[in-house]
Design an enzyme around this catalytic site. Sequence first.
Site, PDB file in Angstrom:
ATOM      1  N   SER A 126      -3.181  13.445  24.827  1.00  0.00           N
ATOM      2  CA  SER A 126      -3.891  13.455  23.547  1.00  0.00           C
ATOM      3  C   SER A 126      -2.830  13.545  22.457  1.00  0.00           C
ATOM      4  O   SER A 126      -1.676  13.906  22.752  1.00  0.00           O
ATOM      5  CB  SER A 126      -4.780  14.706  23.497  1.00  0.00           C
ATOM      6  OG  SER A 126      -5.255  14.942  22.184  1.00  0.00           O
ATOM      7  N   TYR A 139      -5.963  23.994  24.671  1.00  0.00           N
ATOM      8  CA  TYR A 139      -6.166  22.562  24.948  1.00  0.00           C
ATOM      9  C   TYR A 139      -4.837  21.828  24.759  1.00  0.00           C
ATOM     10  O   TYR A 139      -4.415  21.048  25.619  1.00  0.00           O
ATOM     11  CB  TYR A 139      -7.251  21.996  24.027  1.00  0.00           C
ATOM     12  CG  TYR A 139      -7.454  20.511  24.199  1.00  0.00           C
ATOM     13  CD1 TYR A 139      -8.002  19.989  25.367  1.00  0.00           C
ATOM     14  CD2 TYR A 139      -7.080  19.610  23.197  1.00  0.00           C
ATOM     15  CE1 TYR A 139      -8.178  18.623  25.536  1.00  0.00           C
ATOM     16  CE2 TYR A 139      -7.260  18.251  23.351  1.00  0.00           C
ATOM     17  CZ  TYR A 139      -7.805  17.761  24.519  1.00  0.00           C
ATOM     18  OH  TYR A 139      -7.962  16.401  24.676  1.00  0.00           O
TER      19      TYR A 139
HETATM   20  N1  LIG Z   1     -12.705  12.468  22.667  1.00  0.00           N
HETATM   21  C1  LIG Z   1     -11.542  12.669  22.097  1.00  0.00           C
HETATM   22  O1  LIG Z   1     -11.445  12.707  20.845  1.00  0.00           O
HETATM   23  C2  LIG Z   1     -10.289  12.819  22.950  1.00  0.00           C
HETATM   24  C3  LIG Z   1      -9.069  12.765  22.295  1.00  0.00           C
HETATM   25  C4  LIG Z   1      -7.898  12.883  23.041  1.00  0.00           C
HETATM   26  C5  LIG Z   1      -7.952  13.024  24.422  1.00  0.00           C
HETATM   27  N2  LIG Z   1      -9.170  13.094  25.038  1.00  0.00           N
HETATM   28  C6  LIG Z   1      -9.157  13.236  26.517  1.00  0.00           C
HETATM   29  O2  LIG Z   1      -9.880  12.171  27.098  1.00  0.00           O
HETATM   30  C7  LIG Z   1     -10.369  12.568  28.381  1.00  0.00           C
HETATM   31  C8  LIG Z   1     -11.831  12.192  28.495  1.00  0.00           C
HETATM   32  O3  LIG Z   1     -12.585  12.938  27.558  1.00  0.00           O
HETATM   33  P1  LIG Z   1     -13.840  12.346  26.781  1.00  0.00           P
HETATM   34  O4  LIG Z   1     -13.500  12.424  25.346  1.00  0.00           O
HETATM   35  O5  LIG Z   1     -14.289  11.073  27.351  1.00  0.00           O
HETATM   36  O6  LIG Z   1     -14.895  13.546  27.049  1.00  0.00           O
HETATM   37  P2  LIG Z   1     -16.311  13.573  27.805  1.00  0.00           P
HETATM   38  O7  LIG Z   1     -17.212  12.534  27.249  1.00  0.00           O
HETATM   39  O8  LIG Z   1     -16.744  14.993  27.735  1.00  0.00           O
HETATM   40  O9  LIG Z   1     -15.939  13.192  29.316  1.00  0.00           O
HETATM   41  C9  LIG Z   1     -15.189  14.054  30.127  1.00  0.00           C
HETATM   42  C10 LIG Z   1     -15.310  13.658  31.578  1.00  0.00           C
HETATM   43  O10 LIG Z   1     -14.527  14.579  32.348  1.00  0.00           O
HETATM   44  C11 LIG Z   1     -15.341  15.087  33.411  1.00  0.00           C
HETATM   45  N3  LIG Z   1     -14.989  16.453  33.799  1.00  0.00           N
HETATM   46  C12 LIG Z   1     -14.966  17.563  33.021  1.00  0.00           C
HETATM   47  N4  LIG Z   1     -14.652  18.634  33.770  1.00  0.00           N
HETATM   48  C13 LIG Z   1     -14.494  18.187  35.044  1.00  0.00           C
HETATM   49  C14 LIG Z   1     -14.170  18.814  36.269  1.00  0.00           C
HETATM   50  N5  LIG Z   1     -13.961  20.135  36.405  1.00  0.00           N
HETATM   51  N6  LIG Z   1     -14.090  18.039  37.389  1.00  0.00           N
HETATM   52  C15 LIG Z   1     -14.326  16.730  37.320  1.00  0.00           C
HETATM   53  N7  LIG Z   1     -14.641  16.079  36.190  1.00  0.00           N
HETATM   54  C16 LIG Z   1     -14.716  16.809  35.070  1.00  0.00           C
HETATM   55  C17 LIG Z   1     -16.751  15.035  32.862  1.00  0.00           C
HETATM   56  O11 LIG Z   1     -17.638  15.021  33.950  1.00  0.00           O
HETATM   57  P3  LIG Z   1     -18.980  15.921  34.005  1.00  0.00           P
HETATM   58  O12 LIG Z   1     -20.059  15.004  33.546  1.00  0.00           O
HETATM   59  O13 LIG Z   1     -19.086  16.273  35.440  1.00  0.00           O
HETATM   60  O14 LIG Z   1     -18.771  17.102  33.105  1.00  0.00           O
HETATM   61  C18 LIG Z   1     -16.740  13.717  32.093  1.00  0.00           C
HETATM   62  O15 LIG Z   1     -16.980  12.633  32.953  1.00  0.00           O
HETATM   63  C19 LIG Z   1     -10.105  14.071  28.477  1.00  0.00           C
HETATM   64  O16 LIG Z   1      -8.943  14.276  29.263  1.00  0.00           O
HETATM   65  C20 LIG Z   1      -9.842  14.488  27.030  1.00  0.00           C
HETATM   66  O17 LIG Z   1      -9.003  15.612  26.951  1.00  0.00           O
HETATM   67  C21 LIG Z   1     -10.334  12.995  24.326  1.00  0.00           C
END
Ligand SMILES: NC(=O)c1ccc[n+]([C@@H]2O[C@H](COP(=O)([O-])OP(=O)(O)OC[C@H]3O[C@@H](n4cnc5c(N)ncnc54)[C@H](OP(=O)(O)O)[C@@H]3O)[C@@H](O)[C@H]2O)c1
Length: 264
Positions: A126, A139
């Site tokens: 990130s 985080y």
């Molecule tokens: N959105 C942003 O602005 C942003 C910015 C920078 C980086 N990121 C990174 O991008 C990645 C994806 O995030 P996202 O934004 O797409 O969020 P999201 O919509 O909340 O998706 C997160 C995914 O991770 C899974 N997950 C969470 N905890 C888990 C666990 N213990 N075991 C297995 N799966 C798990 C969730 O599955 P469940 O349905 O089972 O919970 C979901 O499929 C993350 O690494 C996040 O840190 C996001």
Amino acid sequence: MVILITGITSGFGKAMAERLAADGHKVYGTHRHAKEFIPGVTYIKVDATVEAECEAAVKQVMDAEGRLDVFINNAGMGIGGPLEFTPVSDAESQMDVNFMGMVRFLHYVIPVMRSQKQGKIICFSSIAGKLGLPFQGFYSASKFAIEGYCDALRLELRKSHVDVVVIEPGDFATGFTANRKKVEDPAAYEAYPSYKESMAGMENDERTGLKPDYLAAKISRIVKKKNPAYNYVIANFIQRISIPVSIILPRRLWARIFASWYHL
Ligand SMILES: NC(=O)c1ccc[n+]([C@@H]2O[C@H](COP(=O)([O-])OP(=O)(O)OC[C@H]3O[C@@H](n4cnc5c(N)ncnc54)[C@H](OP(=O)(O)O)[C@@H]3O)[C@@H](O)[C@H]2O)c1
């Protein structure tokens, strides 16, 4: 190509699984409680905090396909709050999912790709993995850990023809914001008067951020690249330039700018 993505139930994971399957790749994805399923994608039930489940997922792909070309470590979550008021158990869980979750998968993915003498490991960090964000300190720490691990892994796999790519997204509208576990202790709001406004601003930037399809289209191109870059910052203009600016400016000046941005 055979691709395994972690966390495909929402946000980036879902968008990438849809896009990469539409590109014609054989896509496997992990989930904990999927209710909707993308046609053509194979779902594997995995909690990233359980090593045996991570191992079994990699084995399932290898048993079915005999190879793994791309592994995308995407699963993750965020906690928010002043570091001082964050329960240690929440800090442990943050590292356990984001950092150790990646470690658990890679423990089984690396030997596969090393013996294939090819593959791409794509890990989600990130912008928070390059800049320590106030009220998202744990985080940020989990993403800095991913950055350090991937820098080391890239060097160790130098002669194995395995690419290690780090993705550094800025703010995107995904399930991430609603899933964030925040410190709600009134004492935390009293001790850190800027916490409320600062967190509300960050969450607003996420909710009104870029759409995950934009990132998925970039990943679709990265997956096909012969020589991908070591890292990709995928963000709006201001967020993209914040990393080089933070390096060029004297640290105290950068801290002043950053602090005023976050109302500190
Ligand atoms: N959105 C942003 O602005 C942003 C910015 C920078 C980086 N990121 C990174 O991008 C990645 C994806 O995030 P996202 O934004 O797409 O969020 P999201 O919509 O909340 O998706 C997160 C995914 O991770 C899974 N997950 C969470 N905890 C888990 C666990 N213990 N075991 C297995 N799966 C798990 C969730 O599955 P469940 O349905 O089972 O919970 C979901 O499929 C993350 O690494 C996040 O840190 C996001």
